[in-house]
Scaffold this active site. Structure first.
Site, PDB file in Angstrom:
ATOM      1  N   ARG A  36      -3.924   2.439  -4.355  1.00  0.00           N
ATOM      2  CA  ARG A  36      -4.757   1.514  -4.458  1.00  0.00           C
ATOM      3  C   ARG A  36      -6.229   1.676  -4.214  1.00  0.00           C
ATOM      4  O   ARG A  36      -7.001   1.301  -4.875  1.00  0.00           O
ATOM      5  CB  ARG A  36      -4.427   0.245  -3.504  1.00  0.00           C
ATOM      6  N   LYS A 198      16.824 -12.964  -8.664  1.00  0.00           N
ATOM      7  CA  LYS A 198      16.950 -14.663  -8.943  1.00  0.00           C
ATOM      8  C   LYS A 198      16.326 -15.097 -10.125  1.00  0.00           C
ATOM      9  O   LYS A 198      15.020 -14.938 -10.305  1.00  0.00           O
ATOM     10  CB  LYS A 198      16.555 -15.229  -7.633  1.00  0.00           C
ATOM     11  N   GLY A 351       6.053  -4.862  -7.874  1.00  0.00           N
ATOM     12  CA  GLY A 351       6.138  -3.634  -7.307  1.00  0.00           C
ATOM     13  C   GLY A 351       7.620  -2.824  -7.404  1.00  0.00           C
ATOM     14  O   GLY A 351       7.399  -1.760  -7.513  1.00  0.00           O
ATOM     15  N   GLY A 374       2.423 -10.389  -7.856  1.00  0.00           N
ATOM     16  CA  GLY A 374       2.558 -11.699  -8.041  1.00  0.00           C
ATOM     17  C   GLY A 374       1.329 -12.363  -8.876  1.00  0.00           C
ATOM     18  O   GLY A 374       1.760 -13.376  -9.498  1.00  0.00           O
TER      19      GLY A 374
END
Length: 392
Positions: A36, A198, A351, A374
């Site tokens: 990062r 999920k 990720g 996200g």
């Protein structure tokens, strides 16, 4: 919205919001992965070369508005200095007189790193007063932290109200432009690979992409909810029984829109998720009651690979099996091969997917790997990111 190369930063004080939320080794307190930090260098070097003073700010972890030593950005400063090939002083605060004095002492091309923004409760609260204190430090604001752009915070949203010139850095520019190429006006066929555990985590993604894609490849634990919805016995496989009606609705929508919806036809199964577990490969119709599916099988790999190899654009979020364990990694890794072999514009986000691709050693052959899990998901859901909207 403007980009960094569309504004004049020459000689100015430039506040750059980056994402230095790097993994830390708890025992040594050292940075474990500098990816990062490296991602910020193009933007920071560009600003430096214009003779500007660069004030770099980030969060680290979740200190919840308190000064917590383990979440200090101090250990990041030497890593940042080494990568930038320039000494970067660390300032142990992010607002106030000490920081203002440090900025005033800077010369053209200098860079400083501020302390964790989240040490102040105003950061997460998107507080105007805290944002105004940050704004005092600069003449220009640059957001280059895509990974947190889906959350409105003082340093990425409120601050834009108090700085006269605001723009996106090159990392944020890449994220937005690659995504728009993939989902806005893609070369077709456009294939989406959606995996993970999920259906409930990806409902909005599935509902949005089904209006845009030609092919939808679904794997991972979430596939078993769709299979159960079609009447298959899935044994002990992960399955959200409260999502069955929704799964059927999505399947019906895909059919109505003539979207090719690919689900596993065979699976690698085991009685428990362990590296030394006994495994079997079975037809999807033949999963025993006390076994669970943990990866896609060879027939599914072949079918998924064919769909991916002939695509012109690929968007991928979520692994196709429990790739962290060797017996269940083949599906995800083989689909990486297919994506690479396709020659398609391939955008990957999330990720786990990022980790899996790096494990194959082929990350340099993927068109773009997003830096934000996200934030990438919310783009796939069709949402506008608040920190991006604030730059408009």
């Amino acid at each position: 919205m403007k980009y960094l190369d569309q504004i004049d930063v020459s000689g100015k004080r430039v506040f750059v919001r980056v994402d230095f939320n790097v993994p830390m080794d708890k025992s040594s307190g050292q940075v474990k992965d500098d990816t990062r930090v490296k991602a910020s260098l193009t933007t920071i070097n560009y600003i430096r070369e214009k003779g500007a003073r660069v004030i770099v700010a980030s969060h680290l972890g979740r200190p919840k508005g308190k000064k917590v030593e383990e979440f200090s950005l101090k250990p990041v400063a030497p890593v940042f200095s080494s990568l930038l090939k320039k000494d970067v002083p660390f300032i142990d605060d992010c607002i106030g007189e000490k920081v203002l004095e440090a900025v005033a002492a800077m010369k053209a091309g200098d860079v400083i790193l501020l302390e964790n923004l989240r040490f102040y409760p105003g950061e997460d609260k998107n507080d105007d007063a805290f944002a105004q204190e940050l704004a005092k430090l600069c003449d220009v604001y640059i957001n280059d932290a895509f990974a947190v752009s889906h959350r409105a915070a003082a340093s990425n949203t409120a601050i834009t109200k108090f700085v006269p010139i605001c723009a996106a850095g090159f990392l944020l520019k890449n994220e937005i432009e690659y995504f728009n190429r993939a989902m806005g006006n893609p070369a077709r066929p456009l294939a989406a690979i959606i995996g993970g555990a999920k259906v409930s985590d990806k409902i909005k993604v599935l509902e949005n992409v089904i209006d845009k894609v030609d092919r939808l490849v679904v794997g991972g634990g979430m596939a078993f909810t769709f299979l159960k919805a079609q009447g298959y016995n899935v044994g002990k496989s992960l399955c959200e029984t409260d999502m069955l009606d929704l799964a059927r609705t999505i399947l019906d929508k895909a059919k109505a829109k003539n979207v090719q919806f690919l689900l596993p036809t065979d699976a690698v199964i085991a009685q428990n998720a362990a590296a030394d577990a006994e495994v079997k490969i079975v037809d999807i119709k033949n999963i025993p009651d006390d076994w669970m599916g943990l990866d896609i099988g060879p027939a599914t790999i072949a079918a998924f690979s064919e769909a991916v190899k002939s695509a012109k654009t690929i968007v991928w979020n979520g692994p196709l099996g429990m790739f962290e364990l060797a017996p269940f990694s083949s599906g995800t890794f083989k689909l990486v091969d297919a994506a690479v072999d396709s020659g398609a514009l391939t955008i990957v986000g999330g990720g786990d997917t990022d980790t899996a691709i790096h494990k194959t050693g082929k990350s340099d052959r993927i068109s773009y790997i997003s830096t934000g899990g996200g934030a990438f998901l919310e783009l796939l859901e069709g949402k506008t990111l608040p920190a991006v909207a604030a730059l408009g």
